[in-house]
Design a protein around this motif. Structure first.
Motif, short mmCIF file in Angstrom:
data_model
loop_
_atom_site.label_atom_id
_atom_site.label_comp_id
_atom_site.label_asym_id
_atom_site.label_seq_id
_atom_site.Cartn_x
_atom_site.Cartn_y
_atom_site.Cartn_z
N VAL A 187 0.81 -1.11 0.00
CA VAL A 187 0.01 0.22 -0.03
C VAL A 187 0.95 1.27 0.02
O VAL A 187 0.37 2.24 -0.82
N VAL A 188 1.89 1.11 0.83
CA VAL A 188 2.79 2.38 0.58
C VAL A 188 3.41 2.41 -0.61
O VAL A 188 3.75 3.62 -1.28
N ALA A 189 3.61 1.42 -1.51
CA ALA A 189 4.27 1.62 -2.96
C ALA A 189 3.21 2.30 -3.56
O ALA A 189 3.34 2.98 -4.47
N MET A 190 1.98 1.87 -3.51
CA MET A 190 0.69 2.36 -4.06
C MET A 190 0.62 3.84 -3.84
O MET A 190 0.30 4.63 -4.76
N LEU A 191 0.87 4.35 -2.83
CA LEU A 191 0.64 5.69 -2.44
C LEU A 191 1.73 6.50 -3.19
O LEU A 191 1.48 7.60 -3.44
N LEU A 192 3.15 5.83 -3.23
CA LEU A 192 4.11 6.73 -3.94
C LEU A 192 4.05 6.67 -5.27
O LEU A 192 4.38 7.61 -5.89
N ALA A 193 3.26 5.57 -5.87
CA ALA A 193 3.18 5.64 -7.32
C ALA A 193 1.78 6.23 -7.88
O ALA A 193 1.52 6.54 -8.96
N SER A 194 0.80 6.78 -6.67
CA SER A 194 -0.40 7.05 -7.24
C SER A 194 -0.44 8.53 -8.00
O SER A 194 -1.00 8.64 -9.20
N ASP A 195 0.39 9.36 -7.57
CA ASP A 195 0.52 10.77 -8.16
C ASP A 195 1.12 10.64 -9.48
O ASP A 195 0.68 11.32 -10.68
N PRO A 196 2.28 10.04 -9.53
CA PRO A 196 2.92 9.85 -10.86
C PRO A 196 1.97 9.32 -12.03
O PRO A 196 2.00 9.80 -13.15
N LEU A 197 1.39 8.10 -11.63
CA LEU A 197 0.77 7.46 -12.35
C LEU A 197 -0.62 8.16 -12.92
O LEU A 197 -0.92 8.22 -14.05
N ALA A 198 -1.34 8.92 -12.07
CA ALA A 198 -2.67 9.56 -12.11
C ALA A 198 -2.09 10.98 -13.09
O ALA A 198 -2.80 11.07 -14.24
N ASP A 199 -1.11 11.54 -13.11
CA ASP A 199 -0.53 12.58 -13.70
C ASP A 199 -0.23 12.13 -15.25
O ASP A 199 -0.43 12.66 -16.10
N PHE A 200 0.50 10.77 -15.34
CA PHE A 200 0.73 10.24 -16.43
C PHE A 200 -0.61 10.01 -17.50
O PHE A 200 -0.68 10.15 -18.53
N ILE A 201 -1.44 9.31 -16.51
CA ILE A 201 -2.73 8.90 -17.27
C ILE A 201 -3.57 10.26 -17.70
O ILE A 201 -4.01 10.22 -18.92
N ASN A 202 -3.43 11.34 -16.95
CA ASN A 202 -4.29 12.48 -17.29
C ASN A 202 -3.67 13.27 -18.58
O ASN A 202 -4.28 14.08 -19.32
N LYS A 203 -2.22 13.25 -18.57
CA LYS A 203 -1.56 13.81 -19.80
C LYS A 203 -1.62 12.86 -21.07
O LYS A 203 -1.03 13.58 -21.93
N ASN A 204 -2.09 11.83 -20.87
CA ASN A 204 -1.92 10.95 -22.26
C ASN A 204 -3.38 10.39 -22.40
O ASN A 204 -3.82 9.29 -21.75
N PRO A 205 -4.12 11.23 -23.15
CA PRO A 205 -5.61 10.60 -23.37
C PRO A 205 -5.57 9.32 -23.88
O PRO A 205 -6.75 8.66 -23.51
#
Length: 259
Positions: A187-205
């Motif tokens: 879950v800590v790994a998920m927490l660390l990866a959440s923002d970069p993953l969400a930003d990446f998804i948001n910037k690439n339709p």
């Protein structure tokens, strides 16, 4: 205390911990993709907070379920049976069956919800013109409603993925401290990866559509498992990795052409 010290000194316990952490992280990817897609639909100032709340709830739910392992294991006992079964496979097991346990029913409900949500999001991305735009006076109320709705949907999926996660942990080790450590690390790994993953998804339709396709596939697999059809997870994640690799090549090609 003696039990903890003996586990720390046991190489087999460390091997079980590493294996379980990897499994928990892989299972957590599905949950993380869903949280990222939901949070990206919210105003920018609310996204990180909703992701943090969603992942924190996932940790709380997993730890709470670990404290009731006997109950969780009991969820696999059949509740009712419709008496229908598919043809026997190569290993002598039916391809599907209708002896439903509480776990099966939860997986089926979670799969239906994932398919419904992914289909709705795909429709929004393909035809955004039909999305209602709130008027100025109602924007604050709409944001509060959207944040609450997002957190509620995250809780529902957290429950489904948490039960699947804990049953996986129970099947791999008998030591509760190892399960707790693996869940916390994942879950800590998920927490660390959440923002970069969400930003990446948001910037690439196009990645959004790919992620929604993953959610459709995961929802279908959950329903199949609810009906007793065993779908090897390796096949699913290999297909996801292959699709992500192809999309990565497409993104690289577009970047090269644009540059």
């Amino acid at each position: 205390m003696n039990e903890l010290l003996s586990l720390v000194a046991d190489p087999a316990a460390w091997a079980a911990l590493v294996t379980l952490v990897v499994m928990e992280v892989v299972l957590g990817i599905d949950n993380l993709v869903f949280i990222s897609i939901l949070s990206n639909r919210l105003p920018a100032e609310h996204r990180q907070k909703v992701r943090r709340i969603g992942i924190s709830l996932a940790l709380i739910m997993r730890l709470a379920l670990l404290s009731t392992i006997a109950f969780i294991v009991g969820l696999t006992a059949p509740v009712f049976d419709l008496g229908i079964a598919g043809p026997l496979g190569a290993h002598g097991e039916p391809s599907f069956e209708t002896a439903f346990s509480w776990r099966d029913l939860i997986l089926i409900a979670g799969g239906v919800f994932l398919i419904w949500k992914a289909t709705k999001e795909i429709h929004h991305n393909v035809d955004p013109a039909h999305e209602d735009t709130p008027t100025e006076p109602s924007k604050t109320g709409a944001v509060i409603s959207n944040v609450g709705s997002a957190i509620f949907q995250i809780i529902l999926l957290d429950l489904v993925f948490s039960i699947d996660s804990i049953l996986t942990a129970v099947g791999m080790t008998d030591h509760l401290p190892i399960m707790i450590a693996a869940v916390i690390i994942a879950v800590v790994a998920m927490l660390l990866a959440s923002d970069p993953l969400a930003d990446f998804i948001n910037k690439n339709p196009t990645v959004v559509m790919l992620a929604l396709g993953f959610l459709l596939m995961i929802g279908t697999v959950l329903i199949a498992e609810g009906f007793g059809a065993h779908v090897p997870k390796g096949y699913i994640y290999t297909a996801m990795a292959f699709s992500a690799g192809v999309e990565g090549l497409n993104m690289l090609a577009r970047k090269r052409k644009g540059g």
